[in-house]
Design an enzyme around this catalytic site. Structure first.
Site, PDB file in Angstrom:
ATOM      1  N   GLY A   8       0.847  -1.201   0.000  1.00 32.87           N
ATOM      2  CA  GLY A   8       0.000   0.000   0.000  1.00 32.87           C
ATOM      3  C   GLY A   8       0.876   1.241   0.000  1.00 32.87           C
ATOM      4  O   GLY A   8       2.101   1.142   0.111  1.00 32.87           O
ATOM      5  N   VAL A 102      -5.718  -2.581  -7.816  1.00 33.74           N
ATOM      6  CA  VAL A 102      -5.704  -4.029  -7.566  1.00 33.74           C
ATOM      7  C   VAL A 102      -5.984  -4.335  -6.093  1.00 33.74           C
ATOM      8  O   VAL A 102      -6.518  -5.394  -5.761  1.00 33.74           O
ATOM      9  CB  VAL A 102      -4.385  -4.666  -8.050  1.00 33.74           C
ATOM     10  CG1 VAL A 102      -3.203  -4.194  -7.214  1.00 33.74           C
ATOM     11  CG2 VAL A 102      -4.486  -6.164  -8.086  1.00 33.74           C
ATOM     12  N   ASP A 103      -5.729  -3.376  -5.218  1.00 33.84           N
ATOM     13  CA  ASP A 103      -6.084  -3.573  -3.801  1.00 33.84           C
ATOM     14  C   ASP A 103      -7.598  -3.631  -3.653  1.00 33.84           C
ATOM     15  O   ASP A 103      -8.147  -4.432  -2.891  1.00 33.84           O
ATOM     16  CB  ASP A 103      -5.481  -2.471  -2.924  1.00 33.84           C
ATOM     17  CG  ASP A 103      -5.968  -1.085  -3.298  1.00 33.84           C
ATOM     18  OD1 ASP A 103      -6.268  -0.831  -4.490  1.00 33.84           O
ATOM     19  OD2 ASP A 103      -6.071  -0.225  -2.389  1.00 33.84           O
TER      20      ASP A 103
HETATM   21  N1  LIG Z   1       1.751   1.293  12.538  1.00 34.47           N
HETATM   22  C1  LIG Z   1       1.216   2.140  11.632  1.00 34.47           C
HETATM   23  N2  LIG Z   1       2.005   2.772  10.760  1.00 34.47           N
HETATM   24  C2  LIG Z   1       1.461   3.620   9.825  1.00 34.47           C
HETATM   25  N3  LIG Z   1       0.151   3.914   9.730  1.00 34.47           N
HETATM   26  C3  LIG Z   1      -0.660   3.301  10.608  1.00 34.47           C
HETATM   27  C4  LIG Z   1      -0.180   2.382  11.579  1.00 34.47           C
HETATM   28  N4  LIG Z   1      -1.238   1.946  12.282  1.00 34.47           N
HETATM   29  C5  LIG Z   1      -2.310   2.532  11.782  1.00 34.47           C
HETATM   30  N5  LIG Z   1      -1.978   3.377  10.797  1.00 34.47           N
HETATM   31  C6  LIG Z   1      -2.940   4.194  10.056  1.00 34.47           C
HETATM   32  O1  LIG Z   1      -3.261   3.398   8.918  1.00 34.47           O
HETATM   33  C7  LIG Z   1      -3.098   4.137   7.723  1.00 34.47           C
HETATM   34  C8  LIG Z   1      -2.422   3.243   6.744  1.00 34.47           C
HETATM   35  O2  LIG Z   1      -3.253   2.101   6.621  1.00 34.47           O
HETATM   36  P1  LIG Z   1      -2.913   0.985   5.571  1.00 34.47           P
HETATM   37  O3  LIG Z   1      -4.155   0.180   5.414  1.00 34.47           O
HETATM   38  O4  LIG Z   1      -1.663   0.294   5.945  1.00 34.47           O
HETATM   39  O5  LIG Z   1      -2.656   1.891   4.277  1.00 34.47           O
HETATM   40  P2  LIG Z   1      -2.169   1.458   2.823  1.00 34.47           P
HETATM   41  O6  LIG Z   1      -2.809   0.137   2.527  1.00 34.47           O
HETATM   42  O7  LIG Z   1      -2.677   2.589   1.997  1.00 34.47           O
HETATM   43  O8  LIG Z   1      -0.679   1.395   2.912  1.00 34.47           O
HETATM   44  C9  LIG Z   1      -2.242   5.320   8.036  1.00 34.47           C
HETATM   45  O9  LIG Z   1      -2.713   6.413   7.275  1.00 34.47           O
HETATM   46  C10 LIG Z   1      -2.441   5.525   9.550  1.00 34.47           C
HETATM   47  O10 LIG Z   1      -3.467   6.471   9.773  1.00 34.47           O
HETATM   48  C1  LIG Z   2      -6.711   4.590  -4.552  1.00 31.38           C
HETATM   49  C2  LIG Z   2      -5.554   3.697  -4.242  1.00 31.38           C
HETATM   50  C3  LIG Z   2      -4.246   4.402  -4.472  1.00 31.38           C
HETATM   51  C4  LIG Z   2      -5.671   3.287  -2.761  1.00 31.38           C
HETATM   52  O1  LIG Z   2      -4.461   2.857  -2.303  1.00 31.38           O
HETATM   53  P1  LIG Z   2      -4.129   2.671  -0.716  1.00 31.38           P
HETATM   54  O2  LIG Z   2      -4.970   3.612   0.060  1.00 31.38           O
HETATM   55  O3  LIG Z   2      -4.499   1.258  -0.445  1.00 31.38           O
HETATM   56  O4  LIG Z   2      -2.678   2.938  -0.599  1.00 31.38           O
HETATM   57  C5  LIG Z   2      -5.603   2.403  -5.104  1.00 31.38           C
HETATM   58  O5  LIG Z   2      -6.856   1.798  -4.968  1.00 31.38           O
HETATM   59  C6  LIG Z   2      -5.398   2.713  -6.579  1.00 31.38           C
HETATM   60  O6  LIG Z   2      -4.270   2.792  -7.032  1.00 31.38           O
HETATM   61  N1  LIG Z   2      -6.512   2.869  -7.367  1.00 31.38           N
HETATM   62  C7  LIG Z   2      -6.400   3.157  -8.793  1.00 31.38           C
HETATM   63  C8  LIG Z   2      -7.519   4.066  -9.258  1.00 31.38           C
HETATM   64  C9  LIG Z   2      -8.905   3.460  -9.081  1.00 31.38           C
HETATM   65  O7  LIG Z   2      -9.047   2.495  -8.300  1.00 31.38           O
HETATM   66  O8  LIG Z   2      -9.860   3.970  -9.741  1.00 31.38           O
HETATM   67  K   LIG Z   3      -7.230   2.005   0.867  1.00 26.61           K
END
Ligand SMILES: Nc1ncnc2c1ncn2[C@@H]1O[C@H](COP(=O)(O)OP(=O)(O)O)[C@@H](O)[C@H]1O
Ligand SMILES: CC(C)(COP(=O)(O)O)[C@@H](O)C(=O)NCCC(=O)O
Ligand SMILES: [K+]
Length: 246
Positions: A8, A102-103
């Site tokens: 992510g 893809v997530d």
């Molecule tokens: N240990 C951590 N480190 C970083 N962010 C965290 C943590 N625990 C919770 N968070 C929160 O979760 C969010 C990131 O969630 P996450 O689902 O891992 O994001 P992504 O899938 O976009 O990488 C951050 O924006 C923060 O608010």
């Molecule tokens: C919006 C996102 C960046 C979210 O990513 P995340 O918060 O998981 O880091 C990801 O779903 C993405 O790259 N989407 C592409 C554009 C779309 O889904 O329409």
């Molecule tokens: K997300």
């Protein structure tokens, strides 16, 4: 065993997948300078996986860093998943399916495997993404909003709002720090509630909410109705794919 990796924009999460068994492994920052070291410290001692399945939405460079580390460590095939028009009972709403993150796609796959009924996937990560799946497994589209940290970073970058965001209990606040906290929280909660109201009207049924992502636990108290907290839905989706792949 297959190794599952969800890259992510804030954190990389990983898990082990064996037939009928999914085991969350850990998480570390999506930071290019420390990524290989974090992979080494968290995953090097794992038994050699037969395959590595990756969901990557953090750009090609992060994906390459992870793939290079895994290839150097085990010389194992690294498969980057892509969003598809349909798979495992789910039909993508996007006319150009590959454009769906893809997530989000793997979240839909994981949700359908868990529920096989109408559900709303709320992923509170770097972005706040909300996707609707109807009772036939059709993705009905979604919305993309800012995650809590993103809002916090953006607002506190303004000189007048710089400094700590202070959690409070009131909606209307009489000091800057709690006013920021309230505005950030209810920006997310408002989007979620609006989505759920529209989903119920669109589907003529109240979909279950699957709440996932790093901010899921924090947002949970503000969401009414049937909610299931699934900390790592993307990894569950990767596990579903892994169990179906040779
Ligand atoms: N240990 C951590 N480190 C970083 N962010 C965290 C943590 N625990 C919770 N968070 C929160 O979760 C969010 C990131 O969630 P996450 O689902 O891992 O994001 P992504 O899938 O976009 O990488 C951050 O924006 C923060 O608010
Ligand atoms: C919006 C996102 C960046 C979210 O990513 P995340 O918060 O998981 O880091 C990801 O779903 C993405 O790259 N989407 C592409 C554009 C779309 O889904 O329409
Ligand atoms: K997300």
């Amino acid at each position: 065993m297959k190794l599952l990796i969800d890259i992510g924009n804030s954190r990389v999460k990983w898990a082990r997948s064996e037939p009928g068994r999914y085991t969350f492994g850990g998480a570390f920052a999506t930071d290019a300078s420390s990524l290989a070291g974090a992979c080494e410290s968290q995953m090097a001692e794992l038994p050699r996986p037969e395959a590595v399945l990756v969901s990557n939405v953090a750009g090609a460079r992060m994906g390459r860093l992870v793939a290079d580390w895994a290839s150097a460590r085990w010389a194992v095939p690294v498969r980057f998943l892509c969003s598809e028009a349909s798979a495992m009972g789910v039909v993508n709403a996007y006319p150009d399916p590959a454009r769906l993150g893809v997530d989000r796609w793997l979240g839909l796959i994981g949700a359908w495997r868990m529920h096989r009924d109408a559900c709303c996937i709320v992923s509170a990560g770097t972005a706040l993404t909300i996707d609707l799946l109807d009772g036939e497994g059709r993705h009905r589209g979604g919305v993309i909003g800012p995650g809590l940290s993103l809002m916090r970073t953006a607002l506190t970058s303004l000189e007048a709002l710089a400094g700590e965001v202070e959690s409070g209990n009131d909606f209307f606040c009489n000091r800057t720090a709690p006013a920021l906290s309230s505005g950030i929280l209810y920006s997310a909660v408002g989007l979620i509630r609006e989505s759920l109201g529209r989903a119920a009207r669109l589907l003529a049924t109240e979909p279950v909410v699957l709440l996932t992502g790093g901010d899921a636990a924090m947002l949970r108290p503000y969401i009414e109705g049937p909610v299931q907290l699934v900390p790592h839905l993307v990894l569950e989706g990767l596990h579903a794919v892994a169990e179906r792949s040779p």
